[in-house]
Scaffold this motif. Structure first.
Motif, PDB file in Angstrom:
ATOM      1  N   UNK A 114       9.525 -34.260  -5.674  1.00  0.00           N
ATOM      2  CA  UNK A 114       8.959 -34.726  -4.403  1.00  0.00           C
ATOM      3  C   UNK A 114       8.723 -33.538  -3.487  1.00  0.00           C
ATOM      4  N   UNK A 115       7.972 -33.781  -2.416  1.00  0.00           N
ATOM      5  CA  UNK A 115       7.773 -32.714  -1.437  1.00  0.00           C
ATOM      6  C   UNK A 115       7.820 -33.303  -0.022  1.00  0.00           C
ATOM      7  N   UNK A 116       7.684 -32.425   0.954  1.00  0.00           N
ATOM      8  CA  UNK A 116       7.897 -32.843   2.344  1.00  0.00           C
ATOM      9  C   UNK A 116       6.848 -33.809   2.863  1.00  0.00           C
ATOM     10  N   UNK A 117       5.742 -33.989   2.117  1.00  0.00           N
ATOM     11  CA  UNK A 117       4.712 -34.932   2.582  1.00  0.00           C
ATOM     12  C   UNK A 117       5.241 -36.373   2.535  1.00  0.00           C
ATOM     13  N   UNK A 118       6.360 -36.618   1.832  1.00  0.00           N
ATOM     14  CA  UNK A 118       6.901 -37.990   1.824  1.00  0.00           C
ATOM     15  C   UNK A 118       7.256 -38.433   3.244  1.00  0.00           C
ATOM     16  N   UNK A 119       7.476 -37.446   4.115  1.00  0.00           N
ATOM     17  CA  UNK A 119       7.866 -37.792   5.485  1.00  0.00           C
ATOM     18  C   UNK A 119       6.658 -38.071   6.386  1.00  0.00           C
ATOM     19  N   UNK A 120       5.439 -37.814   5.873  1.00  0.00           N
ATOM     20  CA  UNK A 120       4.258 -37.957   6.748  1.00  0.00           C
ATOM     21  C   UNK A 120       3.847 -39.412   6.889  1.00  0.00           C
ATOM     22  N   UNK A 158       9.328 -35.778  12.559  1.00  0.00           N
ATOM     23  CA  UNK A 158      10.168 -36.761  13.225  1.00  0.00           C
ATOM     24  C   UNK A 158      10.889 -37.628  12.188  1.00  0.00           C
ATOM     25  N   UNK A 159      12.147 -37.878  12.440  1.00  0.00           N
ATOM     26  CA  UNK A 159      12.945 -38.761  11.583  1.00  0.00           C
ATOM     27  C   UNK A 159      12.894 -38.367  10.104  1.00  0.00           C
ATOM     28  N   UNK A 160      12.847 -37.074   9.852  1.00  0.00           N
ATOM     29  CA  UNK A 160      12.814 -36.590   8.466  1.00  0.00           C
ATOM     30  C   UNK A 160      14.161 -35.938   8.154  1.00  0.00           C
ATOM     31  N   UNK A 161      14.894 -36.558   7.232  1.00  0.00           N
ATOM     32  CA  UNK A 161      16.232 -36.064   6.892  1.00  0.00           C
ATOM     33  C   UNK A 161      16.353 -35.916   5.387  1.00  0.00           C
ATOM     34  N   UNK A 162      16.926 -34.803   4.960  1.00  0.00           N
ATOM     35  CA  UNK A 162      17.138 -34.589   3.522  1.00  0.00           C
ATOM     36  C   UNK A 162      18.626 -34.736   3.218  1.00  0.00           C
ATOM     37  N   UNK A 163      18.903 -35.600   2.251  1.00  0.00           N
ATOM     38  CA  UNK A 163      20.274 -35.777   1.758  1.00  0.00           C
ATOM     39  C   UNK A 163      20.504 -34.669   0.734  1.00  0.00           C
ATOM     40  N   UNK A 164      21.491 -33.819   0.979  1.00  0.00           N
ATOM     41  CA  UNK A 164      21.805 -32.727   0.050  1.00  0.00           C
ATOM     42  C   UNK A 164      23.114 -33.058  -0.667  1.00  0.00           C
ATOM     43  N   UNK A 165      23.094 -32.947  -1.981  1.00  0.00           N
ATOM     44  CA  UNK A 165      24.304 -33.272  -2.750  1.00  0.00           C
ATOM     45  C   UNK A 165      24.461 -32.282  -3.906  1.00  0.00           C
ATOM     46  N   UNK A 166      25.648 -32.277  -4.485  1.00  0.00           N
ATOM     47  CA  UNK A 166      25.939 -31.386  -5.620  1.00  0.00           C
ATOM     48  C   UNK A 166      26.185 -32.202  -6.867  1.00  0.00           C
ATOM     49  N   UNK A 167      25.581 -31.752  -7.954  1.00  0.00           N
ATOM     50  CA  UNK A 167      25.926 -32.312  -9.280  1.00  0.00           C
ATOM     51  C   UNK A 167      26.842 -31.283  -9.928  1.00  0.00           C
ATOM     52  N   UNK A 168      28.149 -31.535  -9.820  1.00  0.00           N
ATOM     53  CA  UNK A 168      29.144 -30.542 -10.255  1.00  0.00           C
ATOM     54  C   UNK A 168      29.192 -30.410 -11.779  1.00  0.00           C
ATOM     55  N   UNK A 169      29.468 -29.199 -12.224  1.00  0.00           N
ATOM     56  CA  UNK A 169      29.646 -28.931 -13.663  1.00  0.00           C
ATOM     57  C   UNK A 169      30.906 -28.064 -13.796  1.00  0.00           C
ATOM     58  N   UNK A 170      32.088 -28.674 -13.625  1.00  0.00           N
ATOM     59  CA  UNK A 170      33.319 -27.877 -13.515  1.00  0.00           C
ATOM     60  C   UNK A 170      33.615 -26.976 -14.712  1.00  0.00           C
ATOM     61  N   UNK A 171      33.031 -27.287 -15.893  1.00  0.00           N
ATOM     62  CA  UNK A 171      33.299 -26.394 -17.031  1.00  0.00           C
ATOM     63  C   UNK A 171      32.440 -25.139 -16.982  1.00  0.00           C
ATOM     64  N   UNK A 172      31.392 -25.187 -16.190  1.00  0.00           N
ATOM     65  CA  UNK A 172      30.512 -24.032 -15.995  1.00  0.00           C
ATOM     66  C   UNK A 172      30.047 -24.114 -14.537  1.00  0.00           C
ATOM     67  N   UNK A 173      30.974 -23.812 -13.599  1.00  0.00           N
ATOM     68  CA  UNK A 173      30.717 -24.110 -12.186  1.00  0.00           C
ATOM     69  C   UNK A 173      29.395 -23.570 -11.627  1.00  0.00           C
ATOM     70  N   UNK A 174      28.981 -22.355 -12.043  1.00  0.00           N
ATOM     71  CA  UNK A 174      27.763 -21.782 -11.453  1.00  0.00           C
ATOM     72  C   UNK A 174      26.500 -22.544 -11.851  1.00  0.00           C
TER      73      UNK A 174
END
Ligand code: DGJ
Length: 381
Positions: free
Chosen positions: A375-381, A335-351
């Motif tokens: 971290x792991x999913x237990x942070x939401x417990x 319940x009420x467990x949300x993961x913020x997903x983001x990118x740390x871009x490296x445009x000189x070596x995109x992959x």
């Protein structure tokens, strides 16, 4: 001399062993997230699904994202799909939507294909993949959204079309007075002046693009509790966000859309809903460079949207921990467990770009993000 050489070799080997042993990467069989580290899939290769989003289907998580090459940010492969049962360990499911070699196709190899998001439509029983598309060789000027469908979650997805949303239609939250105003882009050669701000707020760019359809760049798709789906995208030269309703089959736009934060310069929208409130996290517009995240909330998808302070706190909060939002994932069966997903871009070596996943925490009901090395999913417990 020979002895010295031998010693140097032995020392180098020892050093290499030490570096290897201490190098952090999130590998298979890991049961934790290590934001910013390499994230190995089932073939021991760094996950290649950037600007992505996640869909839950058949009891598994499916992560869709941009395949990035080593030397260019253009799409040389297409949209990748990975699957997981625990969010830590990912299986490469291959290319979900492939770019093509036909030079006349909108998705010809070398186009720009970003921020893919997949949703499932219960009525048609089809998976629908939306993405930001820029036509090959035209920089970021096309500003289109693309759509593809599949009967299988992993694809292959069939490309349907790309376009600018809602041509000829004014936004739902534009006043009659604003609609009647004569606003011509040619009269506003100088940006960022008070007159220009007012004109943008009144719909200068909406009018400029009224016939062609609204520009659509960074985007996400959100399916609400009532199964209605929305396309949220950076529009109007990246100055203003728009939220547009999708048709019942999720394959087109209905014509109903609003503008959010005119001239606010937001992109990379990611959204979730908690206790009847929609929370949207975005970034500013600084290309591949990180900046401070922004946050908005509303009790209705149609607004009014209220802006809050940067949700990030602590060290590097002003740079979103050197990343840019892409998606917010509700964790299943928590319940009420949300993961913020983001990118740390490296445009000189995109992959080599990295994934910054952090749990969304709440203080007095307001979301906030704090850096965690591990971290792991237990942070939401
Ligand atoms: C920032 C956007 O968020 C990315 O998706 C990408 O379009 C880059 N800009 C390109 O500079």
């Amino acid at each position: 001399m020979f002895k010295v050489k031998k010693m140097v070799l032995a020392l180098s080997l020892l050093l290499a062993f030490f570096i290897n042993a201490t190098a952090q990467s999130q590998s298979k069989e890991d049961a934790c997230f290590r934001p910013g580290e390499l994230w190995m899939d089932n073939t021991d290769t760094h996950v290649n699904a950037h600007g992505g989003g996640i869909l839950v289907a058949n009891g598994r998580y499916y992560w869709f994202g941009e395949h990035k090459s080593d030397t260019t940010s253009s799409a040389m492969v297409g949209v990748m799909c990975y699957s997981s049962s625990d969010l830590y360990n990912w299986k490469n499911e291959g290319i979900a939507l492939s770019v093509v070699d036909d030079k006349n196709s909108d998705i010809t190899r070398g186009c720009v294909l970003e921020r893919p998001k997949v949703v499932y439509n219960k009525k048609t029983k089809k998976y629908v993949l939306w993405f930001h598309l820029e036509l090959k060789g035209r920089g970021y000027n096309a500003a289109r959204v693309g759509v593809a469908v599949s009967e299988r979650v992993t694809g292959p997805y069939k490309f349907l079309r790309s376009y600018r949303p809602n041509p000829g239609i004014y936004p739902y939250n534009m006043s009659e007075e604003q609609k009647k105003m004569t606003l011509d882009i040619k009269d506003y050669r100088k940006s960022w002046t008070p007159e220009w701000y007012k004109a943008v707020a009144d719909g200068l760019f909406v009018k400029r693009d009224l016939q062609s359809g609204q520009m659509s760049r960074d985007m996400t798709i959100y399916v609400d509790d009532d199964e209605k789906a929305y396309h949220i995208y950076a529009s109007e030269d990246n100055l203003t966000l728009q939220i547009a309703e999708l048709t019942d089959d999720y394959q087109g736009h209905t014509g109903k859309y609003i503008r959010v934060a005119p001239a606010g310069h937001n992109e990379a929208p990611a959204i979730f809903k908690k206790d009847g409130v929609y929370w949207m996290i975005t970034s500013g517009c600084t290309g591949w460079d990180p900046n401070a995240a922004r946050m908005f909330s509303s009790r209705s998808i149609w607004g009014p949207w209220t802006q809050h302070p940067n949700p990030c706190i602590g060290k590097d909060a002003d740079k979103t921990f050197f990343s840019q939002s892409t998606y917010i994932l509700p964790v299943q069966e928590k319940k009420d467990a949300f993961i913020f997903m983001a990118d740390r871009w490296t445009p000189r070596h995109p992959s080599n770009a990295r994934y910054i996943w952090l749990p969304i925490q709440f203080k007095d009901g307001i979301p906030f993000l704090k850096w965690m090395d591990k971290w792991d999913l237990t942070v939401f417990d």
